[in-house]
Motif scaffolding. Structure first.
Motif, PDB file in Angstrom:
ATOM      1  N   GLN A  52       0.813  -1.207   0.000  1.00  0.00           N
ATOM      2  CA  GLN A  52       0.000   0.000   0.000  1.00  0.00           C
ATOM      3  C   GLN A  52       0.855   1.268   0.000  1.00  0.00           C
ATOM      4  OE1 GLN A  52      -3.477  -0.119   0.101  1.00  0.00           O
ATOM      5  NE2 GLN A  52      -3.635   2.115  -0.043  1.00  0.00           N
ATOM      6  N   ASP A  81       1.825   7.218   4.655  1.00  0.00           N
ATOM      7  CA  ASP A  81       2.159   6.964   3.256  1.00  0.00           C
ATOM      8  C   ASP A  81       2.012   8.244   2.421  1.00  0.00           C
ATOM      9  OD1 ASP A  81      -0.532   7.308   2.516  1.00  0.00           O
ATOM     10  OD2 ASP A  81      -0.968   5.171   2.536  1.00  0.00           O
ATOM     11  N   SER A  82       2.280   8.119   1.135  1.00  0.00           N
ATOM     12  CA  SER A  82       2.293   9.292   0.261  1.00  0.00           C
ATOM     13  C   SER A  82       0.911   9.889   0.064  1.00  0.00           C
ATOM     14  CB  SER A  82       2.887   8.913  -1.110  1.00  0.00           C
ATOM     15  OG  SER A  82       2.101   7.903  -1.725  1.00  0.00           O
ATOM     16  N   GLU A  83      -0.134   9.145   0.441  1.00  0.00           N
ATOM     17  CA  GLU A  83      -1.511   9.638   0.316  1.00  0.00           C
ATOM     18  C   GLU A  83      -2.028  10.227   1.623  1.00  0.00           C
ATOM     19  OE1 GLU A  83      -2.974   9.706  -2.639  1.00  0.00           O
ATOM     20  OE2 GLU A  83      -1.150   8.818  -3.474  1.00  0.00           O
ATOM     21  N   TRP A  85      -2.089   8.594   4.718  1.00  0.00           N
ATOM     22  CA  TRP A  85      -2.756   7.598   5.565  1.00  0.00           C
ATOM     23  C   TRP A  85      -1.715   6.772   6.310  1.00  0.00           C
ATOM     24  CZ3 TRP A  85      -8.013   7.369   6.161  1.00  0.00           C
ATOM     25  CH2 TRP A  85      -8.764   8.134   5.254  1.00  0.00           C
ATOM     26  N   SER A 171      -7.500  11.837   5.259  1.00  0.00           N
ATOM     27  CA  SER A 171      -6.082  11.941   4.926  1.00  0.00           C
ATOM     28  C   SER A 171      -5.528  13.248   5.484  1.00  0.00           C
ATOM     29  CB  SER A 171      -5.906  11.909   3.409  1.00  0.00           C
ATOM     30  OG  SER A 171      -4.631  12.396   3.033  1.00  0.00           O
ATOM     31  N   HIS A 173      -3.636  15.031   4.008  1.00  0.00           N
ATOM     32  CA  HIS A 173      -3.573  15.966   2.885  1.00  0.00           C
ATOM     33  C   HIS A 173      -4.826  16.831   2.813  1.00  0.00           C
ATOM     34  CE1 HIS A 173      -0.557  13.259   0.458  1.00  0.00           C
ATOM     35  NE2 HIS A 173      -0.139  13.558   1.667  1.00  0.00           N
TER      36      HIS A 173
END
Length: 272
Positions: A52, A81-83, A85, A171, A173
């Motif tokens: 993931q 992670d890059s998203e 999460w 997220s 983000h």
């Protein structure tokens, strides 16, 4: 008499010989099927899964899994992670979110407390009620207090329940709806630039040690991606409306365990 005895003896011998032959044949057939199945399993390619976090493919037997997600390593499972999460959190995506303003990175963590129904976390696990609230599915008939808040559209990025379990709803983000009307050191609309963390509890009881442990681990993960974070309570950014996380949140313990500098806590370390 002897003649009949020998006849029955012969029949018995034939019967047991035939039975033994059938059993041997059955065992042979079962062994063949088992060997065929083993050979088939050896010959079949193993299912591949994708990490993931880094998106690399690997055999499922070599992967770590959490909630039907797969990771190539503990490091990737336990980091942001890059998203936006965290892999070892329970993901419960809330509809109550939107995009941050363009080119805005979070630089503030807001700590809250929440208990649904109020203070009843002492009796049994009510974390599911908080999840329902953040998903606009809170049953207004389940408790008198729920009727008052069921129409609210709110969320937070994270929740840490009384058992120290970490839930993520939005997220990092994106903007969660946790701060409301608020101001941090003259900056309005704190949702735009903050990360909200809810601790299951109220203003009348200390938080659990496992909640502090989970909070410290969460902050360490967030700081690896957002090194300029500052920290405040909901009451610090909305003093006329809110009192959380309350006098039982131990800011000094939080600072000591996270090794955060006091400069990142502009409202100080005193209980409030």
């Amino acid at each position: 008499m002897l003649k009949w005895f020998l006849l029955f003896l012969g029949i018995g011998c034939v019967y047991f010989w035939v039975k033994k032959q059938k059993q041997a044949k059955l065992r042979s057939e079962e062994s063949k099927v088992s060997n065929d199945n083993k050979a088939k399993r050896v010959g079949e390619p193993e299912a591949m899964v994708q990490c993931q976090a880094c998106k690399v493919y690997l055999p499922q037997s070599n992967a770590l899994s959490h909630e039907r997600r797969f990771y190539c390593s503990k490091k990737h499972r336990d980091t942001l992670d890059s998203e936006g999460w965290i892999g070892n959190a329970f993901w419960r995506v809330s509809p109550n979110q939107d995009l941050r303003p363009e080119n805005t990175q979070p630089d503030l963590v807001v700590i809250h407390h929440i208990s649904l129904p109020p203070s009843e976390f002492r009796n049994r696990n009510f974390s599911h009620c908080i999840v329902d609230l953040f998903h606009n599915k809170l049953d207004p008939n389940a408790h008198p207090y729920f009727a008052e808040i069921a129409d609210q559209k709110v969320s937070s990025h994270f929740l840490i329940n009384r058992s120290g379990e970490l839930f993520q709803f939005v997220s990092t983000h994106n903007k969660a709806w946790h701060a409301g009307v608020s101001s941090f050191l003259g900056r309005e609309m704190c949702n735009d630039f903050s990360i909200g963390i809810e601790l299951e509890g109220d203003g009348d009881a200390p938080f659990e040690d496992v909640q502090y442990q989970a909070l410290v681990q969460l902050i360490q993960k967030l700081e690896s991606d957002y090194p300029h974070l500052q920290f405040a309570g909901h009451s610090d950014i909305a003093p006329d409306r809110k009192t959380d996380p309350g006098i039982y949140f131990d800011w000094e313990k939080f600072r000591k365990d996270t090794q955060i500098s006091t400069e990142k806590m502009p409202f100080g370390l005193e209980p409030r």
